[in-house]
Design a protein around this motif. Structure first.
Motif, PDB file in Angstrom:
ATOM      1  N   ALA A   5     -10.977  -5.976  33.646  1.00 13.59           N
ATOM      2  CA  ALA A   5     -12.173  -5.697  34.432  1.00 13.59           C
ATOM      3  C   ALA A   5     -13.154  -4.920  33.580  1.00 13.59           C
ATOM      4  O   ALA A   5     -12.764  -4.219  32.635  1.00 13.59           O
ATOM      5  CB  ALA A   5     -11.822  -4.911  35.690  1.00 13.59           C
ATOM      6  N   GLY A  43     -14.523  -9.091  36.787  1.00 11.90           N
ATOM      7  CA  GLY A  43     -13.125  -9.086  36.390  1.00 11.90           C
ATOM      8  C   GLY A  43     -12.540 -10.466  36.259  1.00 11.90           C
ATOM      9  O   GLY A  43     -13.147 -11.462  36.692  1.00 11.90           O
ATOM     10  N   LEU A 103      -4.525  -8.740  38.369  1.00 10.90           N
ATOM     11  CA  LEU A 103      -5.699  -8.389  37.586  1.00 10.90           C
ATOM     12  C   LEU A 103      -5.350  -8.435  36.106  1.00 10.90           C
ATOM     13  O   LEU A 103      -4.354  -7.845  35.678  1.00 10.90           O
ATOM     14  CB  LEU A 103      -6.197  -6.998  37.964  1.00 10.90           C
ATOM     15  CG  LEU A 103      -7.377  -6.465  37.140  1.00 10.90           C
ATOM     16  CD1 LEU A 103      -8.630  -7.290  37.415  1.00 10.90           C
ATOM     17  CD2 LEU A 103      -7.618  -4.995  37.451  1.00 10.90           C
ATOM     18  N   ASP A 126     -18.986  -4.459  39.232  1.00  8.12           N
ATOM     19  CA  ASP A 126     -17.819  -4.798  38.423  1.00  8.12           C
ATOM     20  C   ASP A 126     -17.645  -6.304  38.283  1.00  8.12           C
ATOM     21  O   ASP A 126     -17.966  -7.071  39.204  1.00  8.12           O
ATOM     22  CB  ASP A 126     -16.546  -4.216  39.050  1.00  8.12           C
ATOM     23  CG  ASP A 126     -16.525  -2.700  39.023  1.00  8.12           C
ATOM     24  OD1 ASP A 126     -15.569  -2.122  39.567  1.00  8.12           O
ATOM     25  OD2 ASP A 126     -17.467  -2.099  38.469  1.00  8.12           O
ATOM     26  N   HIS A 184      -8.776 -12.373  36.958  1.00  4.07           N
ATOM     27  CA  HIS A 184      -7.436 -12.350  37.530  1.00  4.07           C
ATOM     28  C   HIS A 184      -6.739 -13.625  37.125  1.00  4.07           C
ATOM     29  O   HIS A 184      -7.383 -14.588  36.707  1.00  4.07           O
ATOM     30  CB  HIS A 184      -7.499 -12.287  39.062  1.00  4.07           C
ATOM     31  CG  HIS A 184      -8.092 -11.027  39.608  1.00  4.07           C
ATOM     32  ND1 HIS A 184      -9.411 -10.691  39.481  1.00  4.07           N
ATOM     33  CD2 HIS A 184      -7.528 -10.009  40.294  1.00  4.07           C
ATOM     34  CE1 HIS A 184      -9.645  -9.525  40.065  1.00  4.07           C
ATOM     35  NE2 HIS A 184      -8.512  -9.088  40.567  1.00  4.07           N
TER      36      HIS A 184
END
Length: 120
Positions: A50, A35, A47, A33, A37
């Motif tokens: 993602a 992502g 978050l 994964d 933030h």
């Protein structure tokens, strides 16, 4: 050792756009994964978006329809296209990768953060 390097932050007027990039370098077997933030002053890190290794995506309700996350596996890079930016999007944005440096190791890696300021 894995490093994440972010770029693309800056100052933009409300309604404007920015594109963030985050590239990983070093010993990388696989990236799961990826992502983004963000953390605004006085607030907890949250978050934003993602994307899985199969390119399934997930967004915070506050950015749905305005932000798009994508990845380029050949470049070990994740992008965040941010459109229709609002003052409440102002924050430090951090990328985060779930990386396997070797088949038997796993690390949660973070970028250094890039400032996004939305102001008229």
């Amino acid at each position: 050792q894995v490093q994440l390097v972010e770029s693309g932050g800056g100052v933009v007027q409300p309604g404007g756009s920015l594109r963030l990039s985050c590239a990983a370098s070093g010993s990388i077997f696989r990236i799961n994964d990826m992502g983004w933030h963000r953390q605004a002053p006085g607030k907890q890190r949250e978050l934003v978006a993602a994307i899985t290794s199969a390119s399934s995506t997930n967004y915070a309700d506050s950015v749905k329809g305005r932000f798009t996350i994508s990845r380029d596996n050949a470049k070990n890079t994740v992008y965040l296209q941010m459109n229709d930016l609002k003052p409440e999007d102002t924050a430090v944005y951090y990328c985060n990768f779930d990386i396997l440096p070797t088949p038997s190791e796993r690390t949660d890696s973070w970028g250094q953060g890039t400032q996004v300021t939305v102001s008229s």
